[in-house]
Design a protein around this motif. Sequence first.
Motif, short mmCIF file in Angstrom:
data_model
loop_
_atom_site.label_atom_id
_atom_site.label_comp_id
_atom_site.label_asym_id
_atom_site.label_seq_id
_atom_site.Cartn_x
_atom_site.Cartn_y
_atom_site.Cartn_z
N UNK A 148 0.80 -1.22 0.00
CA UNK A 148 0.00 0.00 0.00
C UNK A 148 0.84 1.28 0.00
N UNK A 149 2.16 1.14 -0.03
CA UNK A 149 3.01 2.33 -0.06
C UNK A 149 2.84 3.06 -1.38
N UNK A 150 3.06 4.36 -1.37
CA UNK A 150 2.88 5.16 -2.57
C UNK A 150 3.88 4.78 -3.67
N UNK A 151 5.06 4.29 -3.26
CA UNK A 151 6.08 3.88 -4.21
C UNK A 151 6.24 2.37 -4.18
N UNK A 152 6.38 1.76 -5.36
CA UNK A 152 6.59 0.32 -5.43
C UNK A 152 8.03 0.02 -5.01
N UNK A 153 8.18 -0.73 -3.92
CA UNK A 153 9.52 -1.00 -3.39
C UNK A 153 9.89 -2.47 -3.54
N UNK A 154 9.11 -3.22 -4.32
CA UNK A 154 9.36 -4.65 -4.52
C UNK A 154 10.01 -4.85 -5.87
N UNK A 155 11.10 -5.63 -5.91
CA UNK A 155 11.79 -5.87 -7.17
C UNK A 155 10.88 -6.62 -8.14
N UNK A 156 11.18 -6.52 -9.41
CA UNK A 156 10.34 -7.13 -10.44
C UNK A 156 10.21 -8.63 -10.25
N UNK A 157 11.28 -9.29 -9.86
CA UNK A 157 11.22 -10.74 -9.66
C UNK A 157 10.77 -11.14 -8.26
N UNK A 158 10.41 -10.14 -7.45
CA UNK A 158 9.87 -10.35 -6.11
C UNK A 158 10.82 -11.15 -5.21
N UNK A 159 12.11 -10.96 -5.42
CA UNK A 159 13.10 -11.64 -4.58
C UNK A 159 13.64 -10.74 -3.47
N UNK A 160 13.45 -9.43 -3.61
CA UNK A 160 13.98 -8.53 -2.59
C UNK A 160 13.27 -7.18 -2.63
N UNK A 161 13.35 -6.47 -1.51
CA UNK A 161 12.83 -5.11 -1.43
C UNK A 161 13.92 -4.11 -1.82
N UNK A 162 13.49 -2.93 -2.21
CA UNK A 162 14.43 -1.84 -2.43
C UNK A 162 14.73 -1.23 -1.08
N UNK A 163 15.89 -1.56 -0.53
CA UNK A 163 16.24 -1.13 0.82
C UNK A 163 16.78 0.30 0.87
N UNK A 164 16.73 1.01 -0.26
CA UNK A 164 17.21 2.39 -0.29
C UNK A 164 16.08 3.40 -0.12
N UNK A 165 14.85 2.91 -0.09
CA UNK A 165 13.70 3.79 0.09
C UNK A 165 13.57 4.19 1.56
N UNK A 166 13.08 5.41 1.82
CA UNK A 166 13.00 5.91 3.20
C UNK A 166 12.20 4.98 4.10
N UNK A 167 11.06 4.49 3.58
CA UNK A 167 10.20 3.64 4.43
C UNK A 167 10.78 2.24 4.60
N UNK A 168 11.48 1.74 3.60
CA UNK A 168 12.09 0.41 3.76
C UNK A 168 13.34 0.49 4.65
#
Length: 211
Positions: A148-168
């Motif tokens: 539900x976050x405003x920015x998609x923080x999930x990688x395309x292959x759904x193997x990892x999150x983008x850990x550089x985002x403020x909320x992650x």
Amino acid sequence: IERCEKDDSGTIIILTNLKRKTEYNIEDLSVSLSKLFDFHDEEFKIYLFKNDEEPIIIDNKLKYENLEPEFEWIFPEFLKVTELDFKYKGEIRGKIITTEKPLKPGLRGITLFANGRLVNQPEFFGLSESSHFFSYTTGWLDIDYIDNLSKDVISTNRQSLDWENEETIELKEFLKELVKAIHYDWRQKWDEKKKKKIRKNTKIDLESWYE
């Protein structure tokens, strides 16, 4: 394929004329598929067939088949007794377990799911893994809010999150502290279990003996 009743539902996927020459290990494949999903709904079932062999049911139990938990931490119950602060901590569900024997490398770490689907492979979120604790620890956490976050923080292959985002980044710091809290609790539980074993085998109360 037989015709379904009108009230039945589901999807059948059939793979035929495969080019691969080597044999498929259906047990390994089923375990691998089980790690991609967190099965919330008991009505949702996946059956894997190979030719005319008996089907394998893919579910959460298959993820950790043959593991014998020594200690368990259930969420969100465990979070209620910690002082950890995180705005989404009340929404986190899951279980973390430790075993008596060291786990295979592929099973170590905490897997993250969102709405039933894998979003981050098992890991310990940047913590140093020098302690024996990390060789005995596995489990999963549901972090549905991430979808539900405003920015998609999930990688395309759904193997990892983008850990550089403020909320992650906030999530990662929280998960680090959570693993530290479990590590501390594990030490306490393991120490108490050892004392009980000594007391049972020797009839000696260690606390009194130390004093």
